[in-house]
Design a protein around this motif. Sequence first.
Motif, mmCIF file in Angstrom:
data_model
loop_
_atom_site.group_PDB
_atom_site.id
_atom_site.type_symbol
_atom_site.label_atom_id
_atom_site.label_comp_id
_atom_site.label_asym_id
_atom_site.label_seq_id
_atom_site.Cartn_x
_atom_site.Cartn_y
_atom_site.Cartn_z
ATOM 1 N N SER A 207 0.760 -1.238 0.000
ATOM 2 C CA SER A 207 0.000 0.000 0.000
ATOM 3 C C SER A 207 0.797 1.298 0.000
ATOM 4 O O SER A 207 0.583 2.120 -0.899
ATOM 5 C CB SER A 207 -1.017 -0.015 1.148
ATOM 6 O OG SER A 207 -0.385 -0.290 2.357
ATOM 7 N N PRO A 208 1.717 1.556 0.928
ATOM 8 C CA PRO A 208 2.240 2.911 1.021
ATOM 9 C C PRO A 208 3.075 3.362 -0.171
ATOM 10 O O PRO A 208 2.884 4.478 -0.658
ATOM 11 C CB PRO A 208 3.082 2.881 2.300
ATOM 12 C CG PRO A 208 3.389 1.451 2.532
ATOM 13 C CD PRO A 208 2.279 0.665 1.936
ATOM 14 N N HIS A 209 3.969 2.516 -0.623
ATOM 15 C CA HIS A 209 4.898 2.919 -1.682
ATOM 16 C C HIS A 209 4.250 2.820 -3.065
ATOM 17 O O HIS A 209 4.253 3.789 -3.831
ATOM 18 C CB HIS A 209 6.152 2.033 -1.617
ATOM 19 C CG HIS A 209 7.182 2.386 -2.646
ATOM 20 N ND1 HIS A 209 8.109 3.370 -2.458
ATOM 21 C CD2 HIS A 209 7.421 1.868 -3.876
ATOM 22 C CE1 HIS A 209 8.887 3.452 -3.529
ATOM 23 N NE2 HIS A 209 8.495 2.543 -4.400
ATOM 24 N N ILE A 211 1.013 2.296 -4.110
ATOM 25 C CA ILE A 211 -0.244 2.989 -4.397
ATOM 26 C C ILE A 211 0.011 4.469 -4.703
ATOM 27 O O ILE A 211 -0.562 5.026 -5.644
ATOM 28 C CB ILE A 211 -1.239 2.830 -3.227
ATOM 29 C CG1 ILE A 211 -1.711 1.371 -3.166
ATOM 30 C CG2 ILE A 211 -2.424 3.768 -3.371
ATOM 31 C CD1 ILE A 211 -2.650 1.066 -2.029
ATOM 32 N N TYR A 212 0.885 5.109 -3.947
ATOM 33 C CA TYR A 212 1.203 6.518 -4.220
ATOM 34 C C TYR A 212 1.775 6.686 -5.622
ATOM 35 O O TYR A 212 1.347 7.558 -6.395
ATOM 36 C CB TYR A 212 2.194 7.043 -3.176
ATOM 37 C CG TYR A 212 2.693 8.430 -3.479
ATOM 38 C CD1 TYR A 212 1.928 9.550 -3.169
ATOM 39 C CD2 TYR A 212 3.934 8.615 -4.093
ATOM 40 C CE1 TYR A 212 2.390 10.832 -3.472
ATOM 41 C CE2 TYR A 212 4.401 9.888 -4.388
ATOM 42 C CZ TYR A 212 3.631 10.993 -4.069
ATOM 43 O OH TYR A 212 4.079 12.251 -4.373
ATOM 44 N N ASN A 213 2.759 5.851 -5.969
ATOM 45 C CA ASN A 213 3.380 5.961 -7.288
ATOM 46 C C ASN A 213 2.393 5.663 -8.405
ATOM 47 O O ASN A 213 2.400 6.319 -9.461
ATOM 48 C CB ASN A 213 4.574 5.008 -7.385
ATOM 49 C CG ASN A 213 5.758 5.493 -6.575
ATOM 50 O OD1 ASN A 213 5.894 6.690 -6.311
ATOM 51 N ND2 ASN A 213 6.600 4.568 -6.149
ATOM 52 N N LEU A 215 -0.962 5.992 -8.423
ATOM 53 C CA LEU A 215 -1.942 7.067 -8.580
ATOM 54 C C LEU A 215 -1.301 8.312 -9.203
ATOM 55 O O LEU A 215 -1.927 9.020 -9.995
ATOM 56 C CB LEU A 215 -2.573 7.403 -7.236
ATOM 57 C CG LEU A 215 -3.464 6.304 -6.644
ATOM 58 C CD1 LEU A 215 -3.986 6.706 -5.273
ATOM 59 C CD2 LEU A 215 -4.628 5.977 -7.582
ATOM 60 N N THR A 216 -0.042 8.570 -8.827
ATOM 61 C CA THR A 216 0.667 9.699 -9.429
ATOM 62 C C THR A 216 0.838 9.489 -10.927
ATOM 63 O O THR A 216 0.647 10.430 -11.743
ATOM 64 C CB THR A 216 2.039 9.880 -8.765
ATOM 65 O OG1 THR A 216 1.860 10.125 -7.371
ATOM 66 C CG2 THR A 216 2.790 11.054 -9.388
ATOM 67 N N ARG A 270 5.249 4.711 -15.184
ATOM 68 C CA ARG A 270 6.248 5.557 -14.516
ATOM 69 C C ARG A 270 7.590 5.528 -15.232
ATOM 70 O O ARG A 270 8.210 6.553 -15.483
ATOM 71 C CB ARG A 270 6.462 5.087 -13.074
ATOM 72 C CG ARG A 270 5.362 5.425 -12.117
ATOM 73 C CD ARG A 270 5.872 5.416 -10.685
ATOM 74 N NE ARG A 270 6.515 4.170 -10.305
ATOM 75 C CZ ARG A 270 7.707 4.096 -9.701
ATOM 76 N NH1 ARG A 270 8.404 5.191 -9.461
ATOM 77 N NH2 ARG A 270 8.209 2.931 -9.356
#
Length: 409
Positions: A207-209, A211-213, A215-216, A270
Motif C-alpha cells: 500500500s504505502p509505496h 499505491i502513491y506511485n 496514482l501519481t 512511470r
Amino acid sequence: MTEATAWAAVLGAASGALITVLLVLARRLARGGGDLGSDAEQAAYRALHEAGLAATHLRGGLAATHLRGGLAGSDLDRAARHLRSLLGSATVALVHEGRVVALDGETSDAVQDAAVSLAARVADSGRRQVTGGTDGEGKGIVGAPIVVDGRVVGVLVAVADPMRAALVRAVGEVADWCAAQLALGELDASRAALAEAELRSLRAQISPHFIYNALTAIASFITTEPARARELVLEFADFTRYSFRRQGEFTTLAEELRSIHSYLELERARFGDRLQVVLRIAPETLATVIPFLSVQPIVENAVRHGLEPGERGGGIRIEARDDATHTEILVEDDGVGMDPEALRTLLNTEADGAHVGIRNVDLRLRQLYGPAGGLVVETNTGAGTLVRMRVPKSQPQHDLALHTGGVRT
C-alpha cells in the motif's frame, strides 16, 4: 528455541516413533496374518489402529461443540468411539468446561451427570479420580485430566463394570496421549495464523509505496491521454482487488501472472521505455498451484530495490519451466543487486522495511515445502538479482478454492 518449536520437536518425535511401530506391524500384516504371531502383537496392532483413528478427530479441539446433539456425528463423537474401543470400557466421555462434549456407550442422564460430577473433581485436583467399583467387583467410573501447556483443558472419563486397576492406569495414559493430540492441533492452528499474519504483512507492504506511485502515474495521463489513464485505472483496480482478496491461501500461476501484468503496466507508466519485461512461460505450468502472493512480491522487489535505485531503469525476466515433478519459476533483474552477506542476514533474521516481502515469501515456502523448498537467490553488488523457486506440481493436501472473480480478463 521457542515454546512452539519445542512442542513441535517433542511431539514430532513421538509421532515418528508411533509411525515406525505402525510400519513394522503393517509390514508383518503384508507378509500374512500369521506373522503377527502372539496375541500381544495383535492387541498392540489393534490399539495403535484405534489410536490413529482417534487422533484425526481430536485435532480440532474439545471446544468443537459444547452441547451433545448439536453436531450429530461430530469429530469428538467419533474420537470417543475409538477411545472406548481402545480402552475396552463400557462408556467413554469427554468433558470440557463442565459439559459432556462427546459420549460413546451408555447415554443415560445418570451416566452424563456422573461424568460431569467426577470431571469437576478431576479438574479441581488436577489428578486422576475413581469412584465406585474400586474393589474390582462393581461398576466404577474413572476420570483423568487432559493437560495442555499446564492447563486442564478437559477430562477423559471411562465407565466399566467391573472397574479394573489396569483400566484406571490406562485412562491416565490415554488422557496424556489425548493432550498430545490437542497440542498438535493447537500447533497447526498457530501455523495457520502465522501464515495469515505473513499474508497481511505482504499486503501492508503493497500500500504505502506502490499505491502513491501508481496514482501519481495515472494522474499524469488524465489530461494528455485520458484513454490511457482509464486503462491504468482498470489495471490498478485489478491489481488491488487480487492483492487484497480474502479467499484462500493458494492460487494458480496463471492468476498470479495476471496480477503481475497489471502491476508491471502501472510501473511502465512511470518508467516508460526504461522498464523492459521478458516473459518465458511454458503453457503447461500455468495451472500449477502456488501460494497466494508468492511470485508477485519477488517481481515488486526486483522493480523497487533492483531497478528503481538506478537512473537507467533496466529489464526484468520472468520465466516458468516444467521440471518433471516441479514447476520452476525464475525472476531476474539487471539492477543494482545486493551484497550476498547482507542478503543472507536478511533471509535469516527478522526485519522490517526493505525486502520484508521476499523474506516472508521464503518463510512461507519453507513452511509449506520443507527447508529445501525456500527461495534460491543469486546476487551481487552491481550484478543484478536472480530469484528461483520450485513448487511441486502435485499438491493434493492443499484445498485450493480457486478464486476467478475480481481479475479482468
